[in-house]
Every structure is written in structure tokens, then in C-alpha cells.
Motif scaffolding. Structure first.
Motif, short mmCIF file in Angstrom:
data_model
loop_
_atom_site.label_atom_id
_atom_site.label_comp_id
_atom_site.label_asym_id
_atom_site.label_seq_id
_atom_site.Cartn_x
_atom_site.Cartn_y
_atom_site.Cartn_z
N ARG A 59 -1.89 24.69 -13.89
CA ARG A 59 -0.35 23.81 -13.69
C ARG A 59 -0.05 23.21 -15.26
NH1 ARG A 59 0.02 21.63 -6.93
NH2 ARG A 59 0.08 23.71 -6.61
N ARG A 60 1.38 22.73 -14.69
CA ARG A 60 1.49 22.14 -15.88
C ARG A 60 2.55 21.98 -15.47
NH1 ARG A 60 1.22 25.33 -21.99
NH2 ARG A 60 2.73 26.44 -20.63
N MET A 80 9.39 11.04 -26.57
CA MET A 80 9.20 9.53 -27.39
C MET A 80 8.22 8.77 -26.09
SD MET A 80 9.86 7.06 -30.39
CE MET A 80 8.44 6.43 -31.29
N TRP A 81 9.12 8.70 -25.57
CA TRP A 81 8.68 7.78 -23.77
C TRP A 81 7.54 8.66 -22.96
CZ3 TRP A 81 8.89 8.30 -18.98
CH2 TRP A 81 8.92 6.84 -18.14
N ILE A 82 7.80 9.91 -23.02
CA ILE A 82 7.33 10.53 -22.02
C ILE A 82 5.85 10.30 -22.74
CG2 ILE A 82 6.75 12.80 -21.65
CD1 ILE A 82 9.89 13.45 -20.91
N GLN A 83 5.45 10.43 -23.94
CA GLN A 83 3.94 10.52 -24.71
C GLN A 83 3.65 9.60 -24.13
OE1 GLN A 83 4.84 12.56 -28.71
NE2 GLN A 83 4.31 14.18 -28.09
N ASP A 84 4.42 8.73 -24.73
CA ASP A 84 3.68 6.73 -24.87
C ASP A 84 4.16 6.58 -23.15
OD1 ASP A 84 3.85 6.98 -27.72
OD2 ASP A 84 5.99 5.62 -27.19
N ASN A 85 4.32 7.12 -22.69
CA ASN A 85 4.38 6.04 -21.21
C ASN A 85 3.66 7.02 -20.28
OD1 ASN A 85 5.33 3.19 -21.64
ND2 ASN A 85 7.43 4.75 -21.86
N LEU A 86 3.61 8.29 -19.92
CA LEU A 86 2.82 9.17 -18.57
C LEU A 86 1.48 9.77 -19.41
CD1 LEU A 86 6.35 11.54 -17.88
CD2 LEU A 86 5.16 9.19 -16.62
N ASN A 87 1.10 9.53 -19.19
CA ASN A 87 -0.25 9.55 -19.06
C ASN A 87 -0.96 11.45 -19.00
OD1 ASN A 87 -1.75 6.98 -20.32
ND2 ASN A 87 -1.75 6.31 -18.24
N LEU A 88 -0.77 11.83 -20.17
CA LEU A 88 -0.84 13.39 -19.40
C LEU A 88 -1.19 14.62 -20.50
CD1 LEU A 88 3.15 14.30 -18.08
CD2 LEU A 88 1.18 14.53 -17.48
N SER A 90 -2.47 16.77 -23.21
CA SER A 90 -2.05 18.34 -23.93
C SER A 90 -1.97 19.19 -22.93
CB SER A 90 -2.37 18.44 -25.29
OG SER A 90 -3.51 18.61 -25.41
N LYS A 91 -2.89 19.69 -22.28
CA LYS A 91 -3.36 20.93 -21.65
C LYS A 91 -2.04 21.15 -20.44
CE LYS A 91 -7.64 22.47 -23.09
NZ LYS A 91 -9.01 21.89 -23.12
N GLU A 92 -1.95 19.55 -20.24
CA GLU A 92 -1.03 19.73 -18.70
C GLU A 92 0.60 19.57 -18.95
OE1 GLU A 92 -2.72 15.89 -16.78
OE2 GLU A 92 -4.30 17.19 -16.34
N VAL A 93 0.77 19.64 -20.90
CA VAL A 93 2.78 19.10 -20.53
C VAL A 93 2.62 19.88 -21.24
CG1 VAL A 93 2.21 17.25 -22.20
CG2 VAL A 93 3.70 17.25 -21.05
N ALA A 94 4.40 20.47 -20.84
CA ALA A 94 4.81 21.46 -22.36
C ALA A 94 6.23 21.11 -22.55
CB ALA A 94 4.45 22.92 -21.64
N PHE A 95 6.56 21.24 -23.36
CA PHE A 95 7.81 21.39 -24.28
C PHE A 95 8.99 22.09 -24.47
CE2 PHE A 95 5.87 17.05 -24.73
CZ PHE A 95 6.24 16.29 -24.08
N SER A 96 9.89 22.38 -24.30
CA SER A 96 10.64 23.50 -23.97
C SER A 96 12.13 23.34 -24.45
CB SER A 96 10.53 24.66 -23.33
OG SER A 96 11.78 24.24 -22.07
N GLY A 97 13.10 23.73 -25.46
CA GLY A 97 14.35 23.49 -25.51
C GLY A 97 14.90 24.28 -26.51
N SER A 98 16.55 24.52 -26.13
CA SER A 98 17.69 25.52 -26.97
C SER A 98 18.44 24.58 -27.75
CB SER A 98 18.20 25.78 -25.78
OG SER A 98 19.00 25.34 -24.18
N SER A 99 18.65 25.53 -28.42
CA SER A 99 19.63 24.10 -29.42
C SER A 99 19.22 22.91 -30.13
CB SER A 99 20.98 24.50 -28.68
OG SER A 99 22.22 23.63 -29.42
N GLY A 100 19.72 21.97 -29.81
CA GLY A 100 19.43 20.86 -29.99
C GLY A 100 18.39 20.36 -29.37
N GLY A 101 17.56 20.42 -28.21
CA GLY A 101 16.78 20.80 -27.64
C GLY A 101 15.69 20.64 -28.47
N GLY A 102 15.39 21.95 -29.39
CA GLY A 102 14.94 23.24 -29.83
C GLY A 102 13.65 22.28 -31.03
#
Length: 108
Positions: A59-60, A80-88, A90-102
Motif C-alpha cells: 500500500r502507498r 514541500m508541505w506534504i514532505q514536511d508535515n506528513l510523516n510518510l 519514502s516507501k509509503e508515498v509516491a508522486f506523479s504528475g503531468s505537464s507542469g506537475g511533472g
């Protein structure tokens, strides 16, 4: 999204048939929409589908950032807020994006 691409492909065929749009443009629209239906449809998925939610440790949480125009700095702030404030871990969280979100998804 597949239904929308199929509907627009049908629209392109009708525009080509009745001549409501320049024919090269109608052909281009049909090719783009038909390829969208093919690329966004995974025909192998249902055949090999398994319930992966029951597998422990699989699960991620995935955060997806979409297109932003030129406002991708807001996405960077959110990441940056997600990384600073959520205690996750690196194996529990992933980021994806398209266009400007990439670039935002690649930055963390």
C-alpha cells in the motif's frame, strides 16, 4: 476518458463524412482520438487482474499533480508541505504528475 475519446472520434468521422470541417483536420482529430482510446485502454488488465490490496506491504499513498500553466510553484509548495508535515516513509508515498506537475513530482 475512454468514452470521451470514442465520442470525439465519432465526431471526427461525422465531420469528415458531411464535410463540416476541413477533411485533413477531421482525419487528424480521428487519429488522435482513436490513438487515445487505444493507449488509455489496457486490454490485458482484466485477464491478469489480482487483488493486490490484500498483499501486505503493497500500500502507498500517491499524490498526483496535474497541469498548472505557469503556476507550478504552487505545486512545489504543496509537495514541500506534504514532505514536511506528513510523516510518510519514502516507501509509503509516491508522486506523479503531468505537464507542469511533472517537474513537481520529480522534485521530491
Amino acid at each position: 476518458q475512454v468514452g470521451q475519446c470514442a465520442l470525439l472520434a465519432l465526431h471526427a468521422l461525422c465531420a469528415f463524412w458531411w464535410g463540416n470541417a476541413p477533411r485533413p483536420l477531421a482525419v487528424l482529430q480521428f487519429v488522435m482520438m482513436f490513438s487515445g482510446v487505444i493507449f488509455f485502454t489496457n486490454y490485458e488488465y482484466l485477464r491478469d487482474a489480482k487483488d493486490l490490496s490484500a498483499v501486505p506491504g503493497n500500500r502507498r499513498v500517491v499524490f498526483s499533480f496535474d497541469s498548472t500553466g505557469w503556476l507550478y510553484m504552487y505545486h512545489l509548495g504543496v509537495a514541500m508541505w506534504i514532505q514536511d508535515n506528513l510523516n510518510l516513509e519514502s516507501k509509503e508515498v509516491a508522486f506523479s504528475g503531468s505537464s507542469g506537475g511533472g517537474p513537481t513530482a520529480a522534485a521530491p
